[in-house]
Design an enzyme around this catalytic site. Structure first.
Site, short mmCIF file in Angstrom:
data_model
loop_
_atom_site.label_atom_id
_atom_site.label_comp_id
_atom_site.label_asym_id
_atom_site.label_seq_id
_atom_site.Cartn_x
_atom_site.Cartn_y
_atom_site.Cartn_z
N GLY B 61 32.92 77.45 38.68
CA GLY B 61 33.61 77.92 39.88
C GLY B 61 32.64 78.51 40.90
N ALA B 85 35.07 86.15 29.04
CA ALA B 85 35.44 86.91 30.23
C ALA B 85 34.19 86.99 31.10
CB ALA B 85 35.96 88.29 29.87
N ASN B 114 34.44 73.00 41.45
CA ASN B 114 35.49 73.95 41.11
C ASN B 114 35.36 75.16 42.05
OD1 ASN B 114 36.41 76.48 39.44
ND2 ASN B 114 37.41 74.74 38.48
N CYS B 144 42.26 81.60 36.73
CA CYS B 144 41.32 82.33 35.89
C CYS B 144 41.94 83.64 35.44
CB CYS B 144 40.02 82.62 36.61
SG CYS B 144 38.87 83.48 35.53
N ASN B 206 43.69 75.69 31.69
CA ASN B 206 42.67 76.73 31.71
C ASN B 206 42.84 77.53 30.43
OD1 ASN B 206 40.75 78.72 32.56
ND2 ASN B 206 41.22 78.18 34.67
N THR B 207 42.10 78.59 30.27
CA THR B 207 42.14 79.33 29.00
C THR B 207 43.43 80.14 28.85
OG1 THR B 207 40.92 81.10 30.06
CG2 THR B 207 39.64 79.50 28.81
N GLY B 257 41.31 71.19 26.81
CA GLY B 257 41.68 72.30 25.93
C GLY B 257 41.31 71.94 24.51
N GLY B 258 40.11 72.32 24.11
CA GLY B 258 39.69 72.16 22.72
C GLY B 258 39.22 70.78 22.32
N GLY B 279 35.09 71.03 27.14
CA GLY B 279 34.74 72.40 27.52
C GLY B 279 33.91 73.13 26.50
C1 LIG Z 1 32.59 80.15 29.23
C2 LIG Z 1 33.70 79.51 30.01
C3 LIG Z 1 33.70 79.59 31.40
C4 LIG Z 1 34.73 79.01 32.15
N1 LIG Z 1 34.68 79.08 33.51
C5 LIG Z 1 35.64 78.45 34.25
C6 LIG Z 1 35.56 78.42 35.68
O1 LIG Z 1 34.61 78.92 36.30
N2 LIG Z 1 36.57 77.80 36.37
C7 LIG Z 1 37.62 77.20 35.72
O2 LIG Z 1 38.49 76.64 36.38
N3 LIG Z 1 37.70 77.19 34.37
C8 LIG Z 1 36.74 77.81 33.62
N4 LIG Z 1 36.82 77.77 32.23
C9 LIG Z 1 37.95 77.09 31.58
C10 LIG Z 1 37.56 75.68 31.11
O3 LIG Z 1 37.17 74.86 32.20
C11 LIG Z 1 38.71 75.01 30.35
O4 LIG Z 1 39.82 74.89 31.20
C12 LIG Z 1 39.15 75.77 29.12
O5 LIG Z 1 38.06 76.39 28.50
C13 LIG Z 1 39.89 74.90 28.10
O6 LIG Z 1 39.08 73.85 27.63
P1 LIG Z 1 38.16 73.95 26.29
O7 LIG Z 1 39.03 74.47 25.21
O8 LIG Z 1 37.69 72.56 26.05
O9 LIG Z 1 37.04 74.89 26.63
C14 LIG Z 1 35.79 78.35 31.48
C15 LIG Z 1 35.78 78.27 30.08
C16 LIG Z 1 34.76 78.83 29.34
C17 LIG Z 1 34.78 78.71 27.84
#
Ligand SMILES: Cc1cc2nc3c(=O)[nH]c(=O)nc-3n(C[C@H](O)[C@H](O)[C@H](O)COP(=O)(O)O)c2cc1C
Ligand SMILES: Cc1cc2nc3c(=O)[nH]c(=O)nc-3n(C[C@H](O)[C@H](O)[C@H](O)COP(=O)(O)OP(=O)(O)OC[C@H]3O[C@@H](n4cnc5c(N)ncnc54)[C@H](O)[C@@H]3O)c2cc1C
Ligand code: FES
Lengths: 264, 316
Positions: B61, B85, B114, B144, B206-207, B257-258, B279
């Site tokens: 981002g 975080a 992003n 976020c 997103n998370t 997501g995962g 991710g």
């Molecule tokens: C360390 C970290 C930083 C992230 N930073 C951003 C971000 O800057 N902008 C955003 O839209 N999502 C951010 N995400 C979310 C991921 O892009 C993704 O949507 C989320 O982690 C789910 O996918 P995953 O389980 O494969 O990680 C971040 C995730 C992680 C783990």
């Protein structure tokens, strides 16, 4: 070049209470990585529920045997899994990570190495590298909790070794700086790895003496390669990568000039 | 990896499957992207994977000015996943354009930027600055969970989401992907709100907001107390939400997501995704994006499917 490599555990043994020494060998036919003392690797536990590699400092390396040696403390579930790895088993390693110590800034000097607890292992590799540099004088002051010492033989072989123990059972009673003062050690430069209170004291000591201090920092890591921004430390100046006052310990560090970082 | 392509087993079976997909008029060479924030701006992982092989690189981002992010600890491992975080630390749009975008333009892959902000004005400023830049798409992070002010509130109220999407669309020079948060009661409603605002695509999830407490120290593990959960632990939730969102809208859905394997990626496609993002598992395996591309191609061959796009929504 950083890479994830499937290493073979060639030895894994307990040195003393909760402290393990693990040697990993590169696969047949693969050239080992060049190592700078103070660098670390991310070691995977093999447990699929634990996604992240454990950052562990490289203690010693042997290009001829294509091995890296790590010495670690069992601090939780991940390091407990590492301690349980059998000789001959395999484990993934992400490496080699971080900057390490700048040997050119240490050559031809009186170098004081300070290690506290599980900060001692990287000081062994550094002491050995410095020992090989002509004109460099190495004094190592290592701090242990009690008489469960480790890595003292290695350090004795390549440095003048002073020991401090918290309970006074061996060497100076107190911390590494107490040992330095007790033995009236003078140095041109100091390198330190250990718990944060020790690093703060070392930074203060170096400032008082007017000598440079290089300290190795620790932080929770995810990627280990500079991508996630998980492992930052506050810096005095705006950092060239982040453009805010945050440097990545896994990439710009783990070794920093003490006055570069705010460890207040 | 790509050596497989030359093996006789392959060529005997005839033409390779067409891996390309199209999102909002942009053709990606394959459906595999990086998830924002897990891949920096590609520089670090370019030591491990050839960025030319990826469908798109989605950047961390970026805001109108540099952001310091949250205090540490910023990350914590949990069973089958991790909490983060980071707090959207970023160098600001100027440095991003000069350094990170310039780096990415060396590669033959699509670049998706992003965008984050605290306020509507901040989002719009970044989107406007990017309008004449060599960027293929924008992904707007209105989801976020780790910044106190702004960001997620836009993603949790359908009216706000529709509204900000409209405003962004008015100034955007590229197709706009709205990135949705799973921290809502009705994901279909949010997907429809983004579509109603004119979004060209949506991405999710997103998370998930999470927390970890060290019971020995009786302390929060993260300095921010709460953090976003990602990794394999969230995959079933993500697949369900992608399916619900895809059912609710006509615009393309990007699923994440995962994802830890090509099979996981296919699962998201079958649920309705037109493309996927890898991710947190990049941290486990820095080669994963490439493996997902290769494995997906092999899946298509194994199942005698000639194009990747046929997978979208193809759950029986
Ligand atoms: C360390 C970290 C930083 C992230 N930073 C951003 C971000 O800057 N902008 C955003 O839209 N999502 C951010 N995400 C979310 C991921 O892009 C993704 O949507 C989320 O982690 C789910 O996918 P995953 O389980 O494969 O990680 C971040 C995730 C992680 C783990
Ligand atoms: C650059 C660097 C070098 C290190 N070198 C050594 C070494 O040579 N020997 C040694 O014994 N230890 C070293 N550590 C600390 C070591 O990484 C942790 O003790 C270890 O990760 C704990 O993992 P765990 O699963 O047993 O503990 P848990 O507490 O169960 O771990 C949970 C999560 O937190 C992380 N974590 C926990 N404690 C630390 C910590 N102190 N620093 C960073 N991450 C942590 C783990 O990696 C894991 O992701 C080093 C740390 C860093 C950052
Ligand atoms: S651990 Fe990801 S940037 Fe250092």
């Amino acid at each position: 070049m950083k890479r994830k490599t499937r290493m073979t555990v060639t030895s894994n043994r307990c040195l003393t209470d909760g402290i393990y020494s693990m040697t990993l060998q590169y696969p047949e036919g693969e050239a080992p990585d060049a190592v700078n003392p103070g660098q670390f690797a991310g070691i995977y536990t093999g447990n699929p529920a634990m996604l992240l590699p454990r950052p562990i400092s490289i203690c010693e390396w042997d290009p001829a045997c294509r091995t890296l040696r790590f010495v670690f403390r069992v601090a939780g579930a991940g390091t407990a899994e590492l301690a349980a790895m059998k000789e001959g088993s395999r484990t993934d390693m992400l490496g080699v990570l971080g900057n390490g110590y700048d040997l050119s800034a240490l050559a031809d000097r009186k170098v004081l190495l300070l290690g506290g607890g599980i900060g001692i292992p990287p000081m062994v590799g550094l002491a050995e590298a410095l020992h090989d540099l002509p004109g460099t004088e190495v004094t190592a002051a290592m701090g242990y909790r009690d008489n469960n010492l480790f890595l003292t033989e290695e350090l004795t072989a390549c440095s003048r070794l002073l020991i401090a123990t918290e309970d006074g059972s061996v060497g100076t009673s107190g911390n590494v700086l107490d040992a330095v003062r007790e033995n009236a050690i003078e140095a041109d430069v100091v390198c330190a790895c250990g718990p944060m209170p020790m690093l703060r004291a070392v930074a203060g000591y170096a400032k008082e003496k007017g000598i440079p201090a290089y300290i190795s920092l620790e932080e929770r890591m995810a990627c280990g390669v500079g991508a996630c921004l998980g492992c930052v430390t506050r810096t005095r100046e705006v950092d060239a990568h982040s453009h805010v006052r945050n440097a990545r310990i896994c990439t710009e560090g783990p070794v920093f000039r003490a006055e570069e970082v705010e460890i207040g | 990896m790509s050596a497989d392509r030359n093996s006789s087993e392959w060529t005997n079976k005839g033409a390779l499957p067409d891996m390309s997909v199209e999102i909002a008029g942009v053709t990606l060479k394959n459906p595999v992207m990086t998830a924002s924030g897990t891949f920096g701006s590609g520089m670090e992982y370019s030591e491990f994977v050839d960025l030319n092989h990826l469908g798109a690189v989605v950047t961390k981002g970026v805001a109108n000015v540099p952001w310091e992010g949250n205090p540490t600890p910023r990350v914590a491992e949990v069973y089958g996943g991790m909490l983060n975080a980071i707090g959207l630390q970023n160098p600001g749009i100027d440095v991003f354009i000069e350094r990170d975008l310039a780096f990415l333009k060396q590669f033959d892959t699509k670049v998706i930027v992003n965008v984050c902000g605290h306020t509507e004005e901040e989002y719009l400023e970044v989107v406007e600055r990017l309008a004449d830049q060599p960027v293929d798409m924008l992904e707007i992070n209105v989801s976020c969970p780790n910044v106190k002010q702004g960001a997620i509130q836009f993603g949790q109220d359908p009216k706000c989401l529709c509204d900000i999407t409209e405003k962004i669309k008015r100034v955007a020079g590229q197709p706009v992907i709205m990135k949705l948060t799973p921290n809502v009661t009705d994901i279909a409603q949010m997907a429809r709100a983004a579509e109603a605002g004119g979004a060209d695509a949506i991405s999710l999830i997103n998370t998930l907001m999470g927390m970890k407490i060290d019971v020995e120290k009786r302390k929060f593990v993260l300095a921010n107390k709460t953090g976003g959960l990602s990794g394999p632990a969230i995959k079933p939730v993500a697949v369900r939400m992608v399916w619900q969102a895809a059912q609710a809208v006509r615009i393309p859905v990007i699923g994440m997501g995962g994802i830890a394997s090509a099979e996981d990626a296919v699962e998201f496609m079958l649920a309705g995704a037109s493309a996927v993002a890898v991710g947190a598992m990049n941290f486990h395996d820095p080669y994963l994006t490439q493996k997902v591309v290769d494995g997906m191609e092999q899946y298509l061959i194994r199942h005698n499917i000639s194009t990747a796009r046929e997978l979208t929504g193809a759950v029986l």
